[in-house]
Design an enzyme around this catalytic site. Structure first.
Site, PDB file in Angstrom:
ATOM      1  N   PHE A  67       0.807  -1.223   0.000  1.00 65.09           N
ATOM      2  CA  PHE A  67       0.000   0.000   0.000  1.00 65.09           C
ATOM      3  C   PHE A  67       0.837   1.269   0.000  1.00 65.09           C
ATOM      4  CE2 PHE A  67      -0.205  -2.194   4.137  1.00 65.09           C
ATOM      5  CZ  PHE A  67       0.599  -1.351   4.909  1.00 65.09           C
ATOM      6  N   CYS A  70       1.187   2.975  -3.525  1.00 65.08           N
ATOM      7  CA  CYS A  70       0.033   3.579  -4.196  1.00 65.08           C
ATOM      8  C   CYS A  70      -0.741   4.557  -3.319  1.00 65.08           C
ATOM      9  CB  CYS A  70      -0.892   2.486  -4.733  1.00 65.08           C
ATOM     10  SG  CYS A  70      -1.470   1.316  -3.490  1.00 65.08           S
ATOM     11  N   HIS A  71      -0.428   4.639  -2.044  1.00 59.32           N
ATOM     12  CA  HIS A  71      -1.190   5.506  -1.121  1.00 59.32           C
ATOM     13  C   HIS A  71      -0.211   6.274  -0.253  1.00 59.32           C
ATOM     14  CE1 HIS A  71      -3.870   6.509   2.303  1.00 59.32           C
ATOM     15  NE2 HIS A  71      -4.831   6.463   1.397  1.00 59.32           N
ATOM     16  N   PHE A  72       0.294   7.299  -0.640  1.00 63.58           N
ATOM     17  CA  PHE A  72       0.180   8.071  -1.870  1.00 63.58           C
ATOM     18  C   PHE A  72       1.571   8.171  -2.489  1.00 63.58           C
ATOM     19  CE2 PHE A  72      -3.092   9.640   1.005  1.00 63.58           C
ATOM     20  CZ  PHE A  72      -4.218   9.627   0.219  1.00 63.58           C
ATOM     21  N   VAL A  77       1.615   6.436   3.139  1.00 60.81           N
ATOM     22  CA  VAL A  77       0.956   6.238   4.423  1.00 60.81           C
ATOM     23  C   VAL A  77       0.014   5.041   4.285  1.00 60.81           C
ATOM     24  CG1 VAL A  77      -0.874   7.915   3.883  1.00 60.81           C
ATOM     25  CG2 VAL A  77      -0.369   7.374   6.264  1.00 60.81           C
TER      26      VAL A  77
END
Length: 172
Positions: A67, A70-72, A77
């Site tokens: 994650f 892609c976040h962010f 985070v």
């Protein structure tokens, strides 16, 4: 039910995701990447804030977790919803651990507060679930409060986490 213990390692949790830990018909944890814990360090039917059950679990944080890419991009985070989902996963795991059968589904949460974040520099996330009630009728349902800590600091608090176990999810 088989394999009722007071702690579980990563291999046990992966077996649960395949329906092999507690046996056929018991709720399953999700498989990776949605499995949001590496180990369950404590299971109790009598401990916790309400004396109805306690679950303690951990997730090791490394910068290469899926994650963070892609976040962010440029501001990595862990999504807060994944921490919330981990708490629902643990309530469902508890329901299977106490003998409930069916397919687990999150039913809601009364209140959730985010006061911090999980960054790639963190080392460990801990989950603490305090069972408030288990209903074991036609619908098996668990109600709990939970908290998420990162490296010892509380960052999420959830009240009235609800998870149900369903024999048939076609009309859900």
């Amino acid at each position: 039910m088989q394999n009722k213990r007071d702690s579980y390692n990563r291999d046990d949790l992966l077996a649960s995701s395949q329906g092999e830990l507690f046996g056929p018909g018991y709720p399953q944890l999700p498989a990776p990447n949605m499995l949001m814990m590496d180990r369950v360090t404590k299971m109790s039917e009598t401990e916790g804030d309400f004396g109805k059950g306690l679950i303690l679990a951990e997730l090791d944080i490394t910068p290469d977790l899926w994650f963070f890419d892609c976040h962010f991009p440029g501001d990595p985070v862990m999504p807060g919803c994944l921490g919330l989902d981990a708490m629902w996963q643990l309530v469902g795991f508890f329901l299977g651990w106490v003998g409930g059968k069916g397919k687990g589904r999150a039913l809601g949460v009364g209140e959730v507060k985010f006061t911090g974040q999980i960054l790639p520099t963190a080392k460990k996330v801990t989950y603490e679930i305090h069972m408030k009630r288990v209903v074991n009728r036609k619908l098996v349902m668990g109600l709990a409060d939970g908290r998420v800590c990162v490296d010892g600091k509380e960052i999420y608090v959830a009240k009235d986490l609800k998870v149900g176990l369903f024999q048939d999810t076609s009309s859900f």
